[in-house]
Enzyme design. Sequence first.
Site, PDB file in Angstrom:
ATOM      1  N   SER A   1       0.821  -1.214   0.000  1.00 11.98           N
ATOM      2  CA  SER A   1       0.000   0.000   0.000  1.00 11.98           C
ATOM      3  C   SER A   1       0.854   1.263   0.000  1.00 11.98           C
ATOM      4  CB  SER A   1      -0.961  -0.018   1.192  1.00 11.98           C
ATOM      5  OG  SER A   1      -1.866   1.059   1.129  1.00 11.98           O
ATOM      6  N   HIS A   2       0.752   2.056   1.057  1.00  6.84           N
ATOM      7  CA  HIS A   2       1.400   3.355   1.130  1.00  6.84           C
ATOM      8  C   HIS A   2       2.822   3.267   1.676  1.00  6.84           C
ATOM      9  CE1 HIS A   2      -0.554   2.311   4.862  1.00  6.84           C
ATOM     10  NE2 HIS A   2       0.246   3.122   5.510  1.00  6.84           N
TER      11      HIS A   2
ATOM     12  N   ASP B   1      -2.401   6.591  -3.467  1.00 11.56           N
ATOM     13  CA  ASP B   1      -1.245   5.973  -2.829  1.00 11.56           C
ATOM     14  C   ASP B   1      -0.666   4.838  -3.657  1.00 11.56           C
ATOM     15  OD1 ASP B   1      -3.395   4.223  -2.421  1.00 11.56           O
ATOM     16  OD2 ASP B   1      -2.487   3.407  -0.608  1.00 11.56           O
TER      17      ASP B   1
ATOM     18  N   ASP C   1      -1.030   1.531  -3.919  1.00 12.63           N
ATOM     19  CA  ASP C   1      -1.876   0.554  -4.612  1.00 12.63           C
ATOM     20  C   ASP C   1      -3.204   1.125  -5.077  1.00 12.63           C
ATOM     21  OD1 ASP C   1      -2.845   0.765  -1.991  1.00 12.63           O
ATOM     22  OD2 ASP C   1      -3.591  -1.290  -1.975  1.00 12.63           O
TER      23      ASP C   1
ATOM     24  N   ASP D   1      -5.747   2.702  -3.475  1.00 10.55           N
ATOM     25  CA  ASP D   1      -6.998   2.625  -2.730  1.00 10.55           C
ATOM     26  C   ASP D   1      -7.238   3.807  -1.796  1.00 10.55           C
ATOM     27  OD1 ASP D   1      -5.173   1.995  -0.746  1.00 10.55           O
ATOM     28  OD2 ASP D   1      -6.076   0.068  -0.204  1.00 10.55           O
ATOM     29  N   ARG D   2      -6.274   4.717  -1.687  1.00  9.79           N
ATOM     30  CA  ARG D   2      -6.451   5.894  -0.836  1.00  9.79           C
ATOM     31  C   ARG D   2      -6.575   7.151  -1.696  1.00  9.79           C
ATOM     32  NH1 ARG D   2      -3.252   5.096   4.798  1.00  9.79           N
ATOM     33  NH2 ARG D   2      -3.410   2.829   4.915  1.00  9.79           N
TER      34      ARG D   2
ATOM     35  N   LYS E   1     -11.553   0.122  -0.503  1.00 10.84           N
ATOM     36  CA  LYS E   1     -11.553   1.566  -0.668  1.00 10.84           C
ATOM     37  C   LYS E   1     -10.976   1.880  -2.039  1.00 10.84           C
ATOM     38  CE  LYS E   1      -7.511   1.814   2.450  1.00 10.84           C
ATOM     39  NZ  LYS E   1      -7.640   0.576   3.229  1.00 10.84           N
TER      40      LYS E   1
ATOM     41  N   ARG F   1      -0.788   5.652  16.832  1.00  8.94           N
ATOM     42  CA  ARG F   1      -1.644   6.675  16.257  1.00  8.94           C
ATOM     43  C   ARG F   1      -2.516   7.267  17.359  1.00  8.94           C
ATOM     44  NH1 ARG F   1      -0.553   5.851  10.938  1.00  8.94           N
ATOM     45  NH2 ARG F   1      -0.862   3.813   9.955  1.00  8.94           N
TER      46      ARG F   1
END
Length: 543
Positions: A113-114, A277, A279, A281-282, A376, A496
């Site tokens: 991903s990111h 991002d 992949d 999806d964001r 997403k 987080r």
Amino acid sequence: MSINTVSTTSFPGQRPGTSGLRKKVSVFQQPHYLENFVQSVFDTLGDCAGKTLVLGGDGRFHNRAAVQTILRMAAAHGFARVLVGQGGILSTPAVSCVIRKHGALGGIVLSASHNPGGPDGDFGIKYNISNGGPAPESVTEAVYQRTEAITEYRISDAADIDLQKTGATRIEAMEVEVIDSVADYAELMQQLFDFDAIRKLIASGFRLCFDGMHAVSGPYAKAILEGQLGAPAGSVINAVPLEDFGGHHPDPNPVNAAQLIAIMAADDAPDFGAASDGDGDRNMILGRKFDVTPSDSLAVLAAHATLAPGYRAGLKGIARSMPTSQAADRVAQALGIPAYETPTGWKFFGNLLDAGKATLCGEESYGTGSDHIREKDGVWAVLFWLNLLAATGKSVEALVSEHWQRFGRNYYSRHDYEGVDTHAANELMASLRIKLATMKGQDLGHYVVDFADDFEYTDPVDGSVSQQQGVRIVMTNGSRIVFRLSGTGTEGATLRVYLERYEADPEFHHLPTQQALYPLILIAEQVAGIADWTGRAHPTVTT
């Protein structure tokens, strides 16, 4: 060609996290490491004879090599057909789309991903089930248990296939079809949004800038925004996927998308800016000199959803992850539809979407989507915003400001402490959990604690229970502080801290976010002792 059975031994720590198994590239490059995990997935799936598998990734380093390995293993496991993206590339939303359109058993997504890419970066793999969404915990746990006991895997000795040429070939008895990575996805987008209206908007002189971040969404944005909707050439920047994402971090936030932020802050800025991002999806949405938080983006899309053809019939419900701000809940209440609060992880939305209980879903980590697929979807969110701008004739800032006028503003921010010592991070969370039972009614600055808990979720569809999904401290006025350890990193732990304050008075809707949240920031440090546990005086990233 022949199928070989290879003896192997298990590797520790192959438990999938929030979005699959993510490790350093060097870990995946160890002999048998990828093969062990893939065989464990196939063993968990059982008889795959006659079934179709979808395969693709975000193009990061090791993607092509992994695709070839998985194709040879799929052939050895009896799949009848594999649909693989051209060049080994399919965005995560596109994988979900292709699974659903072609009735596949599932799909394998190769992405971290990111997370950063390149030889020294990260790699990842996850399995998506037949609804197109990430495998539920029951499946990922079964895969993990299998990785602990594996002693052999099966693989064909066939040569690599040409991933650049679309069309069909064979490995053993299995057909491999290299498909256009964008076509099926673009077709679905045309069914959801008013492309004619968006074309007219762009033809009128409306300017946009989409930052592909040298990641997977670049080809999708080029094909749709420039190719089908008529945006001028160059409207999509950093459009070519690179194995190391151009040396940058493909995470669409104000820190890592600094080039786009600078473009949108200029006096001659385009009307609309967006980024996706690694992949695809964001999404990050920007107006001219105006940032849209992911939580506000979900709420605005929900409030105006019927302006898009695919949502003209209205929404069945809205779902958000627990740390995401409550802005969308206020829209759901106004629309008279359910609002669902789930743990972090897109897989938790799958049951709600499949059961017809929700239409739109969102996470604060720049993830938004709907029931069109089970992931997403970054480019989808961008097209949704463009549809709203075309239908209303308003600017991004005007749409958001009017939304605050109607519903109030949920000031919201996430503070990330990355690469924290894992033991220290776990101890911080453990110390917070000990304090929860005595926090109700405490005075904390100008706030009084309404309740404090460790979020637990009971799925309204299947009754499954997920525990310890994040520590919440909720004040009597609805303000919140949430603490959670992320499951998407590959080194150390990421703490987080989510901060939220609701403001109804329009006179106070344009304060700097960190200023508006400052009292809550102080309380978070006071209650959790972040600096003492982590050694960090300030977060690594603030969004």
